[in-house]
Structure formats: C-alpha cells, structure tokens
Design a protein around this motif. Structure first.
Motif, PDB file in Angstrom:
ATOM      1  N   TRP A 121      62.460  55.824  69.305  1.00  0.00           N
ATOM      2  CA  TRP A 121      61.685  54.896  68.468  1.00  0.00           C
ATOM      3  C   TRP A 121      61.607  55.515  67.091  1.00  0.00           C
ATOM      4  CZ3 TRP A 121      56.632  55.748  66.385  1.00  0.00           C
ATOM      5  CH2 TRP A 121      56.059  54.617  65.765  1.00  0.00           C
ATOM      6  N   SER A 122      62.044  54.778  66.054  1.00  0.00           N
ATOM      7  CA  SER A 122      62.332  55.435  64.790  1.00  0.00           C
ATOM      8  C   SER A 122      61.875  54.618  63.585  1.00  0.00           C
ATOM      9  CB  SER A 122      63.850  55.701  64.702  1.00  0.00           C
ATOM     10  OG  SER A 122      64.177  56.442  63.561  1.00  0.00           O
TER      11      SER A 122
ATOM     12  N   GLY B 214      61.572  59.212  66.361  1.00  0.00           N
ATOM     13  CA  GLY B 214      62.425  59.496  65.218  1.00  0.00           C
ATOM     14  C   GLY B 214      61.747  59.095  63.921  1.00  0.00           C
ATOM     15  N   VAL B 215      62.365  59.494  62.811  1.00  0.00           N
ATOM     16  CA  VAL B 215      61.851  59.094  61.503  1.00  0.00           C
ATOM     17  C   VAL B 215      62.993  59.183  60.502  1.00  0.00           C
ATOM     18  CG1 VAL B 215      61.005  61.440  61.042  1.00  0.00           C
ATOM     19  CG2 VAL B 215      60.098  59.509  59.719  1.00  0.00           C
TER      20      VAL B 215
ATOM     21  N   MET C  16      62.546  63.707  66.139  1.00  0.00           N
ATOM     22  CA  MET C  16      63.904  63.784  65.626  1.00  0.00           C
ATOM     23  C   MET C  16      63.947  63.155  64.230  1.00  0.00           C
ATOM     24  SD  MET C  16      67.487  62.348  67.225  1.00  0.00           S
ATOM     25  CE  MET C  16      67.267  63.347  68.706  1.00  0.00           C
ATOM     26  N   ILE C  17      64.487  63.876  63.273  1.00  0.00           N
ATOM     27  CA  ILE C  17      64.743  63.305  61.950  1.00  0.00           C
ATOM     28  C   ILE C  17      66.068  62.562  62.063  1.00  0.00           C
ATOM     29  CG2 ILE C  17      65.115  63.813  59.514  1.00  0.00           C
ATOM     30  CD1 ILE C  17      63.385  66.320  59.887  1.00  0.00           C
ATOM     31  N   THR C  18      66.001  61.250  62.223  1.00  0.00           N
ATOM     32  CA  THR C  18      67.163  60.459  62.626  1.00  0.00           C
ATOM     33  C   THR C  18      68.062  60.035  61.469  1.00  0.00           C
ATOM     34  OG1 THR C  18      65.615  58.610  62.684  1.00  0.00           O
ATOM     35  CG2 THR C  18      66.249  59.580  64.794  1.00  0.00           C
ATOM     36  N   GLU C  19      67.520  60.004  60.256  1.00  0.00           N
ATOM     37  CA  GLU C  19      68.335  59.787  59.059  1.00  0.00           C
ATOM     38  C   GLU C  19      67.723  60.622  57.945  1.00  0.00           C
ATOM     39  OE1 GLU C  19      69.418  55.899  57.593  1.00  0.00           O
ATOM     40  OE2 GLU C  19      69.259  55.021  59.603  1.00  0.00           O
TER      41      GLU C  19
ATOM     42  N   PHE D 269      72.813  61.861  57.015  1.00  0.00           N
ATOM     43  CA  PHE D 269      73.558  60.642  56.686  1.00  0.00           C
ATOM     44  C   PHE D 269      74.721  61.059  55.793  1.00  0.00           C
ATOM     45  CE2 PHE D 269      73.885  56.313  54.702  1.00  0.00           C
ATOM     46  CZ  PHE D 269      74.138  55.622  55.881  1.00  0.00           C
ATOM     47  N   ASP D 270      75.834  61.425  56.409  1.00  0.00           N
ATOM     48  CA  ASP D 270      76.938  62.119  55.758  1.00  0.00           C
ATOM     49  C   ASP D 270      78.035  61.120  55.377  1.00  0.00           C
ATOM     50  OD1 ASP D 270      78.740  63.974  54.829  1.00  0.00           O
ATOM     51  OD2 ASP D 270      79.132  64.895  56.785  1.00  0.00           O
ATOM     52  N   THR D 271      77.856  60.458  54.251  1.00  0.00           N
ATOM     53  CA  THR D 271      78.804  59.398  53.902  1.00  0.00           C
ATOM     54  C   THR D 271      78.856  59.171  52.401  1.00  0.00           C
ATOM     55  OG1 THR D 271      79.436  57.100  54.362  1.00  0.00           O
ATOM     56  CG2 THR D 271      77.091  57.557  54.138  1.00  0.00           C
ATOM     57  N   ASP D 272      79.997  58.652  51.959  1.00  0.00           N
ATOM     58  CA  ASP D 272      80.132  58.177  50.590  1.00  0.00           C
ATOM     59  C   ASP D 272      80.662  56.744  50.570  1.00  0.00           C
ATOM     60  OD1 ASP D 272      82.700  58.595  51.470  1.00  0.00           O
ATOM     61  OD2 ASP D 272      83.291  59.961  49.868  1.00  0.00           O
ATOM     62  N   THR D 273      80.479  56.028  51.678  1.00  0.00           N
ATOM     63  CA  THR D 273      81.026  54.678  51.793  1.00  0.00           C
ATOM     64  C   THR D 273      79.962  53.593  51.894  1.00  0.00           C
ATOM     65  OG1 THR D 273      81.141  54.746  54.233  1.00  0.00           O
ATOM     66  CG2 THR D 273      83.038  55.601  53.005  1.00  0.00           C
ATOM     67  N   HIS D 274      78.684  53.974  51.870  1.00  0.00           N
ATOM     68  CA  HIS D 274      77.630  52.989  52.068  1.00  0.00           C
ATOM     69  C   HIS D 274      77.559  52.059  50.855  1.00  0.00           C
ATOM     70  CE1 HIS D 274      73.623  51.370  53.041  1.00  0.00           C
ATOM     71  NE2 HIS D 274      73.942  51.713  54.270  1.00  0.00           N
ATOM     72  N   PRO D 275      77.610  50.736  51.055  1.00  0.00           N
ATOM     73  CA  PRO D 275      77.680  49.808  49.926  1.00  0.00           C
ATOM     74  C   PRO D 275      76.369  49.733  49.154  1.00  0.00           C
ATOM     75  CG  PRO D 275      77.446  48.587  51.974  1.00  0.00           C
ATOM     76  CD  PRO D 275      77.637  50.028  52.358  1.00  0.00           C
ATOM     77  N   SER D 276      76.496  49.439  47.886  1.00  0.00           N
ATOM     78  CA  SER D 276      75.350  49.178  46.999  1.00  0.00           C
ATOM     79  C   SER D 276      74.476  50.393  46.726  1.00  0.00           C
ATOM     80  CB  SER D 276      74.485  48.040  47.561  1.00  0.00           C
ATOM     81  OG  SER D 276      75.248  46.854  47.664  1.00  0.00           O
ATOM     82  N   TYR D 277      74.979  51.578  46.999  1.00  0.00           N
ATOM     83  CA  TYR D 277      74.208  52.795  46.742  1.00  0.00           C
ATOM     84  C   TYR D 277      74.956  53.671  45.750  1.00  0.00           C
ATOM     85  CZ  TYR D 277      71.267  51.620  50.678  1.00  0.00           C
ATOM     86  OH  TYR D 277      70.401  50.980  51.516  1.00  0.00           O
TER      87      TYR D 277
END
Length: 348
Positions: free
Chosen positions: A218-219, A247-248, A276-279, A313-321
């Motif tokens: 539950w996050s 989670g949080v 858990m730190i989920t993101e 959150f290991d990415t460089d593909t997330h849109p609009s960011y």
C-alpha cells in the motif's frame, strides 16, 4: 511526486502503458511452488514513536517474533535496493547489464508498471535471477471494481502473478491521495472508503485464486493533494490484515530532505509494518547536489530500522518531465549510488 509534476489523468504515461522499457512477457511453463500464506499480523505494541533522530529509536520489530512483509519477507537491518529501470535507446536487458557494471551488483527489486487493462506479467525477460518483481498496477474508477464488472479481469491478473513462480510485490493503486490518477479519491467523489473497499476486494480475489506468492504494498504519496481533512493518508489505509508493506513515493523536487519526504509515513506505520520507499529520485541543482542528496538518503535509511526497501526511479524516458532521474546523470551521482549499493544496510 506532487500533482504539479504529473501528466493529466486522461493521458496514459509511458510507464503506465508500456511498463518497463524492453519488457518481454510470455507464458510461463512453471507452476509456482508452494509458499505458505504469511500470517496477517496484528498491530505490534511498542513504546514511543519514531522521531526525527532515529539513532535513538529502537527497531520496532526486534522483539516481535512475527513474520513481516508476507512472502517478500522483511529482514531486520537489511534493505532491498531496487529500481524502475527505463533508459533511452536501450532494451531492459541492456540496461540491466549497464547498471550491473556501474554499481557492481544487480538490483534486488525489479519495478514494472502496468495499466489496468494490461495482462500482468507471468515472466519478465532480462530480470536478474534473484531480483524480486514489484508490479505497480494502475486502477480504474472505484465503481468498476465494486460493481463486479472487473471480477474476471482481476482473477486473470491473479493467476498470471501466481505463475511468476516466485514471491512478488503487488503495488495496486499507488499515490491514491494525489489528484493526478483516476483511482485517487479526488477523482472518485472524495470516497476514500471506496478505495479501501477496492483494495480489500482485490486481495480477496487474489487469495481465492491461490496467489499466495504476492506481498501487498500500500503506497501513498508523501503528501496529499489536495491538502484536505478528507484526503489524509490514513483515510485510505485498508487495514493491517490487508497490507504487508507500507510504501511511500517521494522525490527531491524542491530541495526536500529525505526526512521531510518520508518521516510522516514512517512515524505512523513503522511500529507495525515494514516500510518501503517505492519511488524516489532527485533533481540536480548544480555542483554535487544530486550526489549529496543520495548520500543523505543512505544515511537516512541507515538510521531508520523499519525501512526494508528503497526503489529508485532510474529513467530518462518519462514524458513531460524535464528532470532526468537516472542515477548516472552525473558521474558523482553514479559514484554516490554505487556507495549506497555497497553499504551493508542495503544488502537485503
């Protein structure tokens, strides 16, 4: 993240539509082995409340004598380090290989995202052998679940997760206290109890389908949007009998310290549930700021014994960011992350 950093709800994000970059899903020939359903623990009695100086705070679980976390068990003193991994121009197996070389190890949690209507995975191509899947599953409006129209879809999802043939984390309807997703209370007539009913119903159907390998996460988001009494985080809590991990989500978007992002949830739920730190991710403010923040996060987790997982959150593909969350956006940030990965606290 806060609502101002989300796409509008009607637009399916890249992570929601495609899940993990380069993800391959196929039928599994294996039938999952027998895991005993974890005992659903009652709240634990502890003295005191976790404080902002947790070095003086004893582990709330040391004398509990209970199995915590469900089939993905919490281990005292150990935190699993994982990631959502999606890198521009790389398949998922290629990205896994890159990270293995950079940080000297595989991630212990493989985070993937699925839309409500998607078939959930019964196999994840390229996942490190000993990595635990964490499936973040989008939701619909509450009525679609509560009126029974989605029962068959939910049951089919349960059978596929069951056939992963290993313990798995399921994070349904995350950040429900934000106003950016269709399964949030703000988009369901402020009906927080409706969310609770949905979460409980999903767990019952999964249990009925024999998906005993699932640990339920539950996050909420670290803060609520809108900030209103009806939208407080605890109004969405399904209850100790239904939640294995709390989670949080929290990102360093405005120079927030880790304690600012995570301590409210930690203080409220760590006496009875593993956290858990989920993101998590951090912006770069120039100089060594991103590396410094990663080291702050490492210290923060070292000082809070109930944290059993951290998922970048290991990415460089997330849109609009405009922010690139990938851990190697700067050499010193990659070095700080490698230090964290090599820290004994993250050896879960």
């Amino acid at each position: 993240m806060t609502g101002s950093h989300r796409r509008v709800d009607d637009v399916v994000t890249r992570r929601g539509l495609l899940g993990l970059a380069g993800l391959g899903v196929a039928s599994s020939a294996g039938v999952f082995g027998m895991w005993k359903a974890a005992a659903r623990e009652a709240p634990l009695a502890v003295s005191g409340t976790p404080t902002s100086a947790p070095s003086a705070t004893p582990s709330p679980f040391t004398d509990a004598g209970q199995k915590l976390g469900g089939t993905v068990a919490f281990t005292a003193g150990k935190a699993m380090l994982g990631s959502y991994l999606g890198l521009d121009g790389m398949t998922y197996p290629e990205a896994v290989e890159l990270r293995r070389g950079q940080i000297g190890r595989d991630q212990r949690i493989t985070h993937v995202f699925y839309a409500w209507e998607d078939k959930l995975p019964d196999r994840i191509e390229g996942k490190p052998k000993d990595s635990i899947p964490m499936v973040s599953w989008r939701g619909p409006k509450y009525g679609e679940i509560l009126d029974g129209d989605a029962d068959d879809l939910i049951a089919a999802a349960a059978r596929r997760i069951r056939d992963l043939d290993q313990p798995a984390l399921l994070r349904w309807g995350w950040e429900m206290n934000g106003d950016w997703y269709r399964w949030g209370g703000a988009k369901n007539d402020q009906d927080t109890e409706g969310y609770v009913k949905c979460f409980r119903k999903l767990r019952k159907i999964f249990d009925d389908e024999g998906a005993e390998n699932v640990s339920w996460v539950w996050s909420p988001n670290w803060n609520s949007s809108p900030k209103a009494d009806w939208n407080r985080i605890d109004a969405y809590y399904p209850g100790d009998d239904y939640v294995d991990w709390v989670g949080v989500s929290g990102y360093n978007l405005h120079k927030e310290a880790p304690a600012t992002l995570f301590d409210p949830v930690y203080a409220k739920y760590s006496p009875r549930k593993p956290i858990m730190i989920t993101e998590v991710g951090s912006k770069d403010y120039g100089g060594t700021t991103k590396a410094d923040w990663i080291r702050q996060l490492t210290t923060y987790v070292e000082q809070r014994p109930a944290i059993g997982g951290v998922v970048w959150f290991d990415t460089d593909t997330h849109p609009s960011y405009p922010e690139h969350w990938r851990l190697d956006s700067l050499p010193d940030a990659a070095a700080a992350y490698r230090e964290m990965a090599g820290n004994a606290r993250f050896s879960g």
